[in-house]
Enzyme design. Structure first.
Site, PDB file in Angstrom:
ATOM      1  N   TYR A 189      -2.336  -1.583  10.003  1.00 15.16           N
ATOM      2  CA  TYR A 189      -2.463  -2.027   8.606  1.00 15.16           C
ATOM      3  C   TYR A 189      -1.171  -1.732   7.845  1.00 15.16           C
ATOM      4  O   TYR A 189      -0.597  -2.617   7.194  1.00 15.16           O
ATOM      5  CB  TYR A 189      -3.657  -1.292   7.979  1.00 15.16           C
ATOM      6  N   SER A 248       0.836  -1.192   0.000  1.00 13.40           N
ATOM      7  CA  SER A 248       0.000   0.000   0.000  1.00 13.40           C
ATOM      8  C   SER A 248       0.875   1.247   0.000  1.00 13.40           C
ATOM      9  O   SER A 248       1.977   1.244   0.578  1.00 13.40           O
ATOM     10  CB  SER A 248      -0.879   0.007   1.253  1.00 13.40           C
TER      11      SER A 248
HETATM   12  P1  NDP Z   1     -11.886  -5.206  -1.714  1.00 14.70           P
HETATM   13  O1  NDP Z   1     -12.521  -5.073  -0.378  1.00 14.70           O
HETATM   14  O2  NDP Z   1     -12.502  -4.522  -2.884  1.00 14.70           O
HETATM   15  O3  NDP Z   1     -11.727  -6.772  -2.087  1.00 14.70           O
HETATM   16  C1  NDP Z   1     -11.143  -7.623  -1.153  1.00 14.70           C
HETATM   17  C2  NDP Z   1     -10.906  -8.980  -1.780  1.00 14.70           C
HETATM   18  O4  NDP Z   1     -10.172  -9.784  -0.838  1.00 14.70           O
HETATM   19  C3  NDP Z   1     -12.173  -9.735  -2.099  1.00 14.70           C
HETATM   20  O5  NDP Z   1     -11.939 -10.550  -3.221  1.00 14.70           O
HETATM   21  C4  NDP Z   1     -12.391 -10.586  -0.845  1.00 14.70           C
HETATM   22  O6  NDP Z   1     -13.105 -11.795  -1.089  1.00 14.70           O
HETATM   23  C5  NDP Z   1     -10.958 -10.924  -0.474  1.00 14.70           C
HETATM   24  N1  NDP Z   1     -10.799 -11.174   0.956  1.00 14.70           N
HETATM   25  C6  NDP Z   1     -11.082 -10.352   2.003  1.00 14.70           C
HETATM   26  N2  NDP Z   1     -10.809 -10.968   3.173  1.00 14.70           N
HETATM   27  C7  NDP Z   1     -10.331 -12.195   2.846  1.00 14.70           C
HETATM   28  C8  NDP Z   1      -9.886 -13.308   3.610  1.00 14.70           C
HETATM   29  N3  NDP Z   1      -9.896 -13.320   4.950  1.00 14.70           N
HETATM   30  N4  NDP Z   1      -9.468 -14.406   2.938  1.00 14.70           N
HETATM   31  C9  NDP Z   1      -9.468 -14.440   1.602  1.00 14.70           C
HETATM   32  N5  NDP Z   1      -9.903 -13.453   0.820  1.00 14.70           N
HETATM   33  C10 NDP Z   1     -10.327 -12.330   1.447  1.00 14.70           C
HETATM   34  O7  NDP Z   1     -10.374  -4.721  -1.491  1.00 14.70           O
HETATM   35  P2  NDP Z   1      -9.324  -4.146  -2.556  1.00 14.70           P
HETATM   36  O8  NDP Z   1      -9.498  -4.836  -3.842  1.00 14.70           O
HETATM   37  O9  NDP Z   1      -9.358  -2.679  -2.517  1.00 14.70           O
HETATM   38  O10 NDP Z   1      -7.950  -4.581  -1.853  1.00 14.70           O
HETATM   39  C11 NDP Z   1      -7.142  -5.599  -2.373  1.00 14.70           C
HETATM   40  C12 NDP Z   1      -5.730  -5.456  -1.808  1.00 14.70           C
HETATM   41  O11 NDP Z   1      -5.212  -4.179  -2.150  1.00 14.70           O
HETATM   42  C13 NDP Z   1      -5.637  -5.564  -0.283  1.00 14.70           C
HETATM   43  O12 NDP Z   1      -4.475  -6.288   0.073  1.00 14.70           O
HETATM   44  C14 NDP Z   1      -5.517  -4.119   0.166  1.00 14.70           C
HETATM   45  O13 NDP Z   1      -4.849  -4.024   1.394  1.00 14.70           O
HETATM   46  C15 NDP Z   1      -4.725  -3.540  -0.985  1.00 14.70           C
HETATM   47  N6  NDP Z   1      -4.827  -2.084  -1.160  1.00 14.70           N
HETATM   48  C16 NDP Z   1      -6.032  -1.482  -1.409  1.00 14.70           C
HETATM   49  C17 NDP Z   1      -6.107  -0.111  -1.581  1.00 14.70           C
HETATM   50  C18 NDP Z   1      -7.399   0.602  -1.843  1.00 14.70           C
HETATM   51  O14 NDP Z   1      -7.426   1.844  -1.690  1.00 14.70           O
HETATM   52  N7  NDP Z   1      -8.467  -0.065  -2.248  1.00 14.70           N
HETATM   53  C19 NDP Z   1      -4.894   0.720  -1.528  1.00 14.70           C
HETATM   54  C20 NDP Z   1      -3.686  -0.018  -1.289  1.00 14.70           C
HETATM   55  C21 NDP Z   1      -3.674  -1.371  -1.118  1.00 14.70           C
HETATM   56  P3  NDP Z   1     -14.742 -11.834  -1.024  1.00 14.70           P
HETATM   57  O15 NDP Z   1     -15.225 -10.990  -2.179  1.00 14.70           O
HETATM   58  O16 NDP Z   1     -15.094 -13.257  -1.194  1.00 14.70           O
HETATM   59  O17 NDP Z   1     -15.113 -11.233   0.280  1.00 14.70           O
END
Ligand code: NDP
Length: 254
Positions: free
Chosen positions: A159, A146
């Protein structure tokens, strides 16, 4: 004879950034195993989109906080490889699945600490160990960090600390996996409009405007700003990119 098409495992591929990564990886001619935690239906839609692009895809359930489930997940991957891809090995792992918890450092509970560290650090460590057992030499790992490891925004201390750990881990993995010609890089997205952290960046107009005003390119990030960069790292064009932190933030808070 094994299928020569490369195969990527993308965790958290049902929504947000992981979905965009899975689709962009498929656009590079790579087959995809994507995982979901709860949203099977959304994951199946991503599978369909990838099939429409002309690549194979399978969606498997995975909770990255349940370390003890990783053996059975690995067996599921092996079965999917055999049944759907005529293969026994993967080529790339994208450690993307994650959650956001916004809380002041002084208010952070042990429970919040444990879930953030398990999902963003412990899960990544032990899932990667398992996936390396079934990864071809010459493959790659992309960890998702991030922009918050560089920029300190109040409320993200734990985080961001876990994401910082992933950045350090990336270097060590690259060092040790080089002998297998496996490249390991970390992509650090800026603030992106997804469901992440209750969709704050997307749905809170003040937060959105604040980030846009503090980003050189003048807006908040979108999922398709990120997936193509991760996909690039899974191609031969990135064959000499290794052990790097690549921030993809439009120049946020520089
Ligand atoms: P979303 O909330 O849009 O999507 C999260 C995804 O992760 C979903 O596919 C969800 O599955 C899955 N997920 C959540 N918890 C678990 C778990 N315990 N085990 C397995 N799968 C899990 O998040 P983003 O796409 O925004 O984030 C993706 C990554 O990017 C993360 O690592 C986040 O920290 C990072 N990030 C995001 C930023 C942002 O601003 N959005 C900025 C910087 C980094 P399901 O749909 O089945 O719940």
């Amino acid at each position: 004879m094994e299928n020569q098409t490369k195969i990527a495992v993308v965790t958290g591929g049902s929504r947000g950034l992981g979905k965009d990564m899975a689709i962009n990886i498929a656009k590079k001619g790579i087959d995809v195993i994507l995982t979901y935690n709860n949203n099977k239906e959304e994951a199946q839609k991503v599978v369909k989109q990838i099939e429409e692009i002309g690549q194979k895809a399978v969606a498997l359930q995975l909770n990255v906080a349940e370390i003890k489930s990783f053996d059975s997940f690995t067996e599921n991957v092996k079965t999917a490889l055999k049944n759907h891809f005529n293969s026994s090995k993967i080529d790339f792992l994208i450690n993307n699945a994650g959650i956001g918890i916004h809380t002041a450092f002084t208010q952070t509970t042990e429970e919040q600490f444990d879930i953030l560290s398990t999902i963003h650090l412990k899960g990544v460590v032990f899932l990667t160990q398992k996936m390396l057992l079934i990864m071809n030499d010459g493959g790659g790992v992309v960890n998702i960090s991030s922009g918050l490891t560089r920029i300190a925004l109040a409320g993200y201390s734990i985080y961001a600390t876990m994401k910082g750990a992933i950045e350090t881990l990336t270097k060590y993995q690259a060092k040790e996996l080089g002998e297998r010609k496996i490249r390991v890089n970390v992509v650090a997205p800026g603030a992106i409009e997804t469901d992440f952290g209750n969709g704050t960046v997307r749905d809170n107009a003040d937060v959105n405007a604040f980030i846009a005003a503090n980003t050189a390119l003048g807006r908040v990030g979108l999922p398709d700003d990120i997936g193509s960069v991760v996909a690039f790292l899974c191609t031969q064009d990135a064959k000499w990119v290794n052990a790097q932190r690549i921030e993809v933030s439009g120049g946020q808070m520089i």
